[in-house]
Design an enzyme around this catalytic site. Structure first.
Site, PDB file in Angstrom:
ATOM      1  N   LYS A  21      22.236  48.397  65.501  1.00 16.81           N
ATOM      2  CA  LYS A  21      23.397  48.615  66.243  1.00 16.81           C
ATOM      3  C   LYS A  21      23.866  47.205  67.171  1.00 16.81           C
ATOM      4  CE  LYS A  21      21.285  48.993  70.416  1.00 16.81           C
ATOM      5  NZ  LYS A  21      21.955  48.585  71.959  1.00 16.81           N
ATOM      6  N   THR A  58      26.816  51.667  72.230  1.00 14.45           N
ATOM      7  CA  THR A  58      26.947  50.098  72.330  1.00 14.45           C
ATOM      8  C   THR A  58      28.364  49.767  71.885  1.00 14.45           C
ATOM      9  OG1 THR A  58      24.546  50.312  71.815  1.00 14.45           O
ATOM     10  CG2 THR A  58      25.603  48.172  71.995  1.00 14.45           C
TER      11      THR A  58
END
Length: 333
Positions: free
Chosen positions: A191, A248
């Site tokens: 991620k 994120t």
């Protein structure tokens, strides 16, 4: 089984400090090890980590330390140093961690060169420890301030997982147990690379549609790699995979997304990193993710494009052109 009362937090950056605060909020005795002596001294003098987490008064139950020996005897450990420093740091602590003590890996990344996940690094450096992984959508400042946050705590032994959750959990910091360490690690590592891609898209003003497509197709890349490594699909679809990816990739508060944002606006990587005190994990993880994907035969075009930009093989416009020129295909691929 005996409750965990004493916790050693290895690494006093923003996330390590926030987790120390979470442990203290849960009623534990916390020893926070800082690599930088001035960080420990500031915490002792002001009860604040002025270098990495300004504006948060730290609990009195947190004691700042600078030697590995000072954390000997803790009942559990949280490793919160940058992923590329995990091997060296764990080696320094190995002699002070008791056999059977749990070490919760909170660093999100893949080691360059060896392509080892953090659980593999732990097994090689502290083989007498019991591994666990903490990962999920969590900004350090939110956790430190006691804002509601939920994360995955992966541990093969559910009983130990429940003890660890009780040791650091509270009404506002909510760990959820999972048995799948690989899934928690893969999600957390990938991620960060994808967040750089989303930041670049934002910096180039490619629109919200492109942003959504990057998250969805990025999640497909994360899932492919995770499954190839032995992860469970449901883990990757949970807090430590999809949940962390959404957070994120959606806020410039993320160091990785803000790095991509600056790249998309034309700043150089060298200038971006030179202006930061904290590590941007996706920069170091990108080449390892790409190499690991090739090793296991998984296609990850978005991560490939990010790595090409970070390495200087392509500029931002060239990387975007490569992605948009890819042939049409089935969504399930």
């Amino acid at each position: 089984m005996q409750a965990i009362q004493s916790i050693g937090v290895i690494g006093a950056g923003a996330w390590g400090t926030a987790l120390a605060q979470a442990g203290a909020r849960a009623g534990r005795d916390v020893a926070l090890w800082a690599y930088e002596r001035d960080v420990a001294e500031a915490i002792r003098a002001t009860r604040e980590n002025t270098a990495f987490l300004k504006g948060v008064r730290l609990a009195d139950a947190i004691r700042a330390e600078t030697s590995p020996e000072a954390l000997a005897g803790c009942q559990a450990y949280l490793l919160v140093c940058p992923a590329q420093h995990a091997r060296r740091t764990l080696s320094a602590f190995a002699a002070h961690i008791a056999p059977g003590a749990p070490v919760v890996l909170c660093a999100k990344g893949i080691e360059q060169g060896s392509l080892a996940l953090m659980t593999e690094v732990l097994a090689q450096t502290v083989p007498h420890a019991v591994p666990a992984v903490l990962s999920g959508p969590s900004f350090a400042i939110d956790v430190a301030k006691g804002l509601p946050t939920a994360v995955t705590l992966a541990c093969e032994d559910q009983g130990l997982g429940e003890r660890l959750m009780a040791a650091i959990g509270s009404a506002t910091f909510r760990p959820y147990w999972a048995p799948d360490l690989i899934g928690a690690e893969a999600g957390g590592a990938v991620k960060n690379v994808l967040a750089i891609a989303c930041g670049i898209s934002e910096g180039k003003e490619l629109g919200r549609s492109a942003h959504a497509a990057l998250i969805a197709r990025g999640f497909a890349e994360m899932t492919r790699l995770g499954l190839a490594l032995g992860a469970r699909r449901e883990t990757l679809a949970g807090l430590c995979g999809l949940g962390d990816l959404v957070l994120t990739c959606s806020s410039p508060q993320s160091r990785n997304m803000s790095c991509g944002l600056a790249l998309g606006r034309g700043e150089s990587l060298a200038d971006i990193l030179a202006a930061r005190t904290a590590v941007t994990e996706g920069v170091a993880t990108a080449p390892a993710v790409v190499e690991l994907a090739r090793r296991v035969g998984v296609e990850m075009p978005i991560c490939d494009a990010v790595n090409a930009v970070l390495s200087g093989a392509l500029d931002v416009d060239g990387a975007i052109e490569v992605l948009l020129a890819r042939p049409f295909g089935a969504e399930a691929d």
